[in-house]
Design an enzyme around this catalytic site. Structure first.
Site, PDB file in Angstrom:
ATOM      1  N   GLU A 166       0.842  -1.194   0.000  1.00  0.00           N
ATOM      2  CA  GLU A 166       0.000   0.000   0.000  1.00  0.00           C
ATOM      3  C   GLU A 166       0.880   1.247   0.000  1.00  0.00           C
ATOM      4  OE1 GLU A 166      -4.162  -0.864   1.625  1.00  0.00           O
ATOM      5  OE2 GLU A 166      -2.892  -0.501   3.351  1.00  0.00           O
ATOM      6  N   GLY A 172      -6.450   6.613   0.325  1.00  0.00           N
ATOM      7  CA  GLY A 172      -7.465   7.620   0.609  1.00  0.00           C
ATOM      8  C   GLY A 172      -7.305   8.909  -0.170  1.00  0.00           C
TER       9      GLY A 172
HETATM   10  P1  PGA Z   1      -8.322   3.393   0.289  1.00  0.00           P
HETATM   11  O1  PGA Z   1      -7.635   2.708   1.575  1.00  0.00           O
HETATM   12  O2  PGA Z   1      -8.832   2.283  -0.587  1.00  0.00           O
HETATM   13  O3  PGA Z   1      -9.423   4.242   0.853  1.00  0.00           O
HETATM   14  O4  PGA Z   1      -7.254   4.195  -0.390  1.00  0.00           O
HETATM   15  C1  PGA Z   1      -6.856   1.547   1.436  1.00  0.00           C
HETATM   16  C2  PGA Z   1      -6.314   1.106   2.768  1.00  0.00           C
HETATM   17  O5  PGA Z   1      -5.951   1.957   3.600  1.00  0.00           O
HETATM   18  O6  PGA Z   1      -6.234  -0.111   3.047  1.00  0.00           O
END
Ligand code: PGA
Length: 251
Positions: A166, A172
Site C-alpha cells: 500500500e 485515501g
Molecule cells: P483506500 O484505503 O482504498 O481508501 O485508499 C486503502 C487502505 O488503507 O487499506
C-alpha cells in the site's frame, strides 16, 4: 495457483446496525464470486458481522491485534479473543497504525507471529511514502519493512501469509498507483519473499491497496504479481466492493 483475495478495511466506520445492513446487501451480490473475500470492520462490529456472515464464504477480519495473549494492556485485543469471534484474519502494520500510532516493524513482527500461534492469519501491510518514492528509496524502504515485519513468521506457515503493498501516497487520496508501478513493487516483494521463504513465496498472496475502485480494479488485478486488493473507501458500499470482487480476471 494463487486464489485472488479481496479484503475490505472499514477503518473507523460503521455501527453494528450499519455493518449488518452491509452484509445483507453484499452477500447476494457475491454469491457466485470465485475470489476469496474478507471484511475487517471496527472491533465493535466484529461479533454482529460475524453472525451476519455465518454460512457465507466471506471471512471475518480484524484491523489490528495485540501480540500478547492476555494481561494489563488497557484498550488492546488479544489474538485469542479474535479467534473466539470467528476471525480468520487480522491486518497488521497498516500505514495509519505505523504513522499515527507509532507501530514499528518489530511490533508488527510480534503481532504476525502471535496471530499464527492463535490460528489466525496476518495481512501484513508495507508501503513507501511519497517523499521516499521521490527520493528513489521505494525498494529500500520495502526491504526494511519486509525484513522487520516478517522476522518472526514460522517458515512452515509462510504460504498462509498475505502481504499488502500500500503506497502511503495512494491511500485515501484517489491517486492510485499505475498497474505498472504496482507490478514493479509486487515483483520486488515477490523476489524478496523468494529469498526469505524459498518456494513458499510463489503461494503467498500480495494484495495492492491504495484508492482501488470498481473502475481501476480489473487492470490492477490483471498484473501477474497482484493477487488481490485491500480496499478502504470503496469497500464501504456493498455495490462498489462487489464490483471490485467481481472484476474480470482478464480485462
Ligand atoms: P483506500 O484505503 O482504498 O481508501 O485508499 C486503502 C487502505 O488503507 O487499506
Amino acid at each position: 495457483m494463487r486464489r485472488r483475495f479481496l479484503a475490505a478495511n472499514w477503518k473507523m466506520h460503521k455501527t453494528v446496525g450499519e455493518a449488518v445492513a452491509f452484509a445483507r446487501d453484499f452477500l447476494p451480490r457475491v454469491k457466485a464470486a470465485r475470489a476469496e473475500i474478507a471484511i475487517a470492520p471496527p472491533f465493535t462490529a466484529l461479533a454482529a458481522l460475524g453472525e451476519a456472515l455465518a454460512g457465507s464464504h466471506v471471512a471475518l477480519a480484524a484491523q489490528n491485534v495485540h501480540d500478547e495473549a492476555k494481561g494489563a494492556f488497557t484498550g488492546e485485543i488479544a489474538p485469542g479473543m479474535l479467534a473466539d469471534l470467528g476471525c480468520a484474519w487480522a491486518i497488521v502494520g497498516h500505514s495509519e497504525r505505523r504513522a499515527l500510532f507509532g507501530e514499528t516493524d518489530a511490533f508488527v513482527a510480534r503481532k504476525a507471529a502471535a496471530l499464527f500461534a492463535a490460528g489466525l492469519r496476518p495481512i501484513v501491510c508495507v508501503g513507501e511514502t511519497l517523499a521516499e518514492r521521490e527520493a528513489g528509496r521505494t525498494f529500500a524502504v520495502l526491504e526494511t519493512q519486509l525484513a522487520g515485519s516478517l522476522a518472526a513468521v514460522p517458515g512452515e506457515r509462510a504460504a498462509e501469509l498475505v502481504l499488502a503493498y500500500e503506497p502511503v501516497w495512494a491511500i485515501g487520496t484517489g491517486r492510485t498507483a499505475t498497474p505498472a508501478m504496482a507490478q514493479e513493487a509486487h515483483a520486488m516483494i515477490r523476489g524478496w519473499l523468494r529469498g526469505r521463504f524459498a518456494a513458499a513465496a510463489d503461494a503467498i498472496r500480495i494484495q495492492y491497496g491504495g484508492s482501488v475502485k470498481p473502475d481501476n480494479a480489473a487492470e490492477l488485478l490483471a498484473q501477474p504479481d497482484v493477487d488481490g486488493a485491500l480496499v478502504g473507501g470503496a469497500g464501504l458500499e456493498p455495490e462498489s466492493f462487489a464490483r471490485i470482487v467481481l472484476a474480470k480476471e482478464e480485462p
